[in-house]
Design an enzyme around this catalytic site. Structure first.
Site, PDB file in Angstrom:
ATOM      1  N   ASN A  41      35.783 -13.014 -47.358  1.00 15.59           N
ATOM      2  CA  ASN A  41      34.247 -12.984 -48.139  1.00 15.59           C
ATOM      3  C   ASN A  41      34.154 -14.359 -48.516  1.00 15.59           C
ATOM      4  OD1 ASN A  41      32.683 -12.370 -50.277  1.00 15.59           O
ATOM      5  ND2 ASN A  41      34.241 -11.809 -51.703  1.00 15.59           N
ATOM      6  N   TRP A  42      32.885 -14.429 -47.900  1.00 12.90           N
ATOM      7  CA  TRP A  42      32.489 -16.071 -47.883  1.00 12.90           C
ATOM      8  C   TRP A  42      31.565 -16.136 -49.377  1.00 12.90           C
ATOM      9  CZ3 TRP A  42      30.087 -18.366 -42.873  1.00 12.90           C
ATOM     10  CH2 TRP A  42      30.935 -18.256 -41.929  1.00 12.90           C
ATOM     11  N   LYS A  43      31.401 -14.924 -50.154  1.00 12.70           N
ATOM     12  CA  LYS A  43      30.755 -15.198 -51.424  1.00 12.70           C
ATOM     13  C   LYS A  43      29.366 -15.644 -51.073  1.00 12.70           C
ATOM     14  CE  LYS A  43      35.123 -14.702 -53.745  1.00 12.70           C
ATOM     15  NZ  LYS A  43      36.011 -14.804 -54.919  1.00 12.70           N
ATOM     16  N   HIS A  64      33.080  -5.486 -56.065  1.00 15.01           N
ATOM     17  CA  HIS A  64      33.897  -6.819 -56.397  1.00 15.01           C
ATOM     18  C   HIS A  64      33.815  -7.221 -57.664  1.00 15.01           C
ATOM     19  CE1 HIS A  64      35.175 -11.099 -56.209  1.00 15.01           C
ATOM     20  NE2 HIS A  64      35.553 -10.739 -54.779  1.00 15.01           N
ATOM     21  N   GLU A 101      33.249  -9.892 -59.229  1.00 20.01           N
ATOM     22  CA  GLU A 101      32.093 -10.647 -59.394  1.00 20.01           C
ATOM     23  C   GLU A 101      30.965  -9.732 -59.583  1.00 20.01           C
ATOM     24  OE1 GLU A 101      32.897 -13.501 -56.298  1.00 20.01           O
ATOM     25  OE2 GLU A 101      34.843 -14.059 -57.293  1.00 20.01           O
ATOM     26  N   GLU A 120      42.471  -6.687 -56.154  1.00 21.47           N
ATOM     27  CA  GLU A 120      42.002  -7.998 -56.463  1.00 21.47           C
ATOM     28  C   GLU A 120      42.505  -8.228 -57.954  1.00 21.47           C
ATOM     29  OE1 GLU A 120      39.680  -9.936 -53.182  1.00 21.47           O
ATOM     30  OE2 GLU A 120      38.226  -9.215 -54.496  1.00 21.47           O
ATOM     31  N   GLY A 152      40.378 -17.085 -57.096  1.00 20.66           N
ATOM     32  CA  GLY A 152      39.756 -18.364 -57.037  1.00 20.66           C
ATOM     33  C   GLY A 152      40.466 -19.371 -58.154  1.00 20.66           C
ATOM     34  N   SER A 209      43.532 -15.811 -54.317  1.00 16.65           N
ATOM     35  CA  SER A 209      43.866 -16.990 -53.911  1.00 16.65           C
ATOM     36  C   SER A 209      45.188 -16.775 -52.908  1.00 16.65           C
ATOM     37  CB  SER A 209      44.937 -17.574 -55.128  1.00 16.65           C
ATOM     38  OG  SER A 209      44.009 -17.929 -56.262  1.00 16.65           O
ATOM     39  N   GLY A 259      38.949 -15.099 -50.049  1.00 11.88           N
ATOM     40  CA  GLY A 259      37.704 -15.861 -50.289  1.00 11.88           C
ATOM     41  C   GLY A 259      37.730 -17.165 -49.964  1.00 11.88           C
ATOM     42  N   GLY A 260      37.933 -18.102 -50.548  1.00 12.58           N
ATOM     43  CA  GLY A 260      37.844 -19.846 -50.414  1.00 12.58           C
ATOM     44  C   GLY A 260      38.414 -20.048 -49.122  1.00 12.58           C
TER      45      GLY A 260
HETATM   46  P1  13P Z   1      39.923 -16.250 -53.293  1.00 10.97           P
HETATM   47  O1  13P Z   1      40.502 -15.928 -52.285  1.00 10.97           O
HETATM   48  O2  13P Z   1      39.078 -17.667 -53.416  1.00 10.97           O
HETATM   49  O3  13P Z   1      40.989 -16.306 -54.762  1.00 10.97           O
HETATM   50  O4  13P Z   1      38.839 -15.157 -53.636  1.00 10.97           O
HETATM   51  C1  13P Z   1      39.327 -13.687 -53.493  1.00 10.97           C
HETATM   52  C2  13P Z   1      38.059 -12.929 -53.563  1.00 10.97           C
HETATM   53  O5  13P Z   1      37.707 -12.648 -54.517  1.00 10.97           O
HETATM   54  C3  13P Z   1      37.888 -12.044 -52.230  1.00 10.97           C
HETATM   55  O6  13P Z   1      37.093 -11.085 -52.330  1.00 10.97           O
END
Ligand code: 13P
Length: 246
Positions: free
Chosen positions: A11-13, A98, A100, A165, A171, A206, A227-228
């Protein structure tokens, strides 16, 4: 072949550029030319990169997904994107609910469910996200919160992927322990009932190359939502390479 092949999803956000998408696909392609992936790979870039990254990933047999969709198939919803539009671009999946989106866009379970229904109607597989906050976990409410989100967000029928999650692990560099993940995934599997046997449960929060093997070896974990660490092809590949064979 298992009913639940391992899914490694990125997930590149709100990150990435055309140049970054090209470089990512090139580097991933170099690995895939040498080694077959043991898992299904999926990347969910921002909407601006779906077309370009989709073109680059298609020959690599890496799937394309979006990060959100609207509940309606078309209409006067400025700035939103409908599920059939995503399907037309070659998406096979879309993330819905999600944390967010739940937090910053005030999406509730009913909205998430409507989006998941819209995704299914467009032929997409929704990746339905659930997860508790740190305060909810500390007060012993993790299962009741996550169970409630599952009850409220899942469509009545249809194939979905569920991503657990924990909000406090996103993050932050603080991933949930193997025991916590096993407990929550076991709870989700039981709660899903009979369809749970074929529903893939992803962990997100993470995930990185150094903890991927342990997380992917945890009971009832069928993949990860990253994510990251999914922004760098090398890290995404290292996580994929940690997948157990199924
Ligand atoms: P991180 O891997 O950056 O913690 O993000 C997880 C996430 O929200 C994937 O959707």
């Amino acid at each position: 072949m298992s009913d639940r092949p391992v899914l490694i999803a990125g997930n590149w956000k709100m990150n990435g550029s055309l140049a970054a998408a090209d470089a990512f696909a090139f580097q991933l392609g170099e690995h895939l030319a040498k080694t077959r992936a043991a898992a299904e790979l999926l990347v969910c870039p921002p909407a601006t990169l779906l077309q370009r990254l989709g073109e680059r990933l298609r020959p690599l047999k890496v799937g394309l997904g979006a990060q959100d969709c609207h509940a309606k198939p078309s209409g006067a919803f400025t700035g939103d994107i409908a599920a059939p539009m995503l399907a037309e671009l070659g998406c096979r999946y879309v993330i819905v609910g999600h944390s967010e989106r739940r937090q910053f866009h005030k999406e509730d379970d009913a909205t998430v469910r409507a989006k998941a229904e819209a995704a299914l109607a467009a032929g997409l597989t929704p990746i339905v996200c659930v997860g508790e906050t740190e305060a909810q976990r500390e007060s012993g409410q993790a299962e009741s919160v996550v169970g409630g989100q599952l009850d409220g967000s899942l469509p009545a029928s249809g194939t979905v992927v569920v991503a657990y999650e924990p909000v406090w692990a996103i993050g932050t560099g603080k991933n949930a322990t193997q025991a916590d993940i096993a407990q929550m995934h076991g709870f989700l599997r039981r709660k899903l009932g009979a369809p749970g046997a074929a529903t893939r449960l992803l962990y997100g929060g993470s995930v990185k190359p150094s903890n991927a093997a342990e997380i992917l070896a945890t009971g009832d974990v069928d993949g990860v939502l990253v994510g990251g660490a999914s922004l760098a092809a090398e890290d995404f590949w290292a996580i994929a390479a940690a997948s157990p064979a199924r």
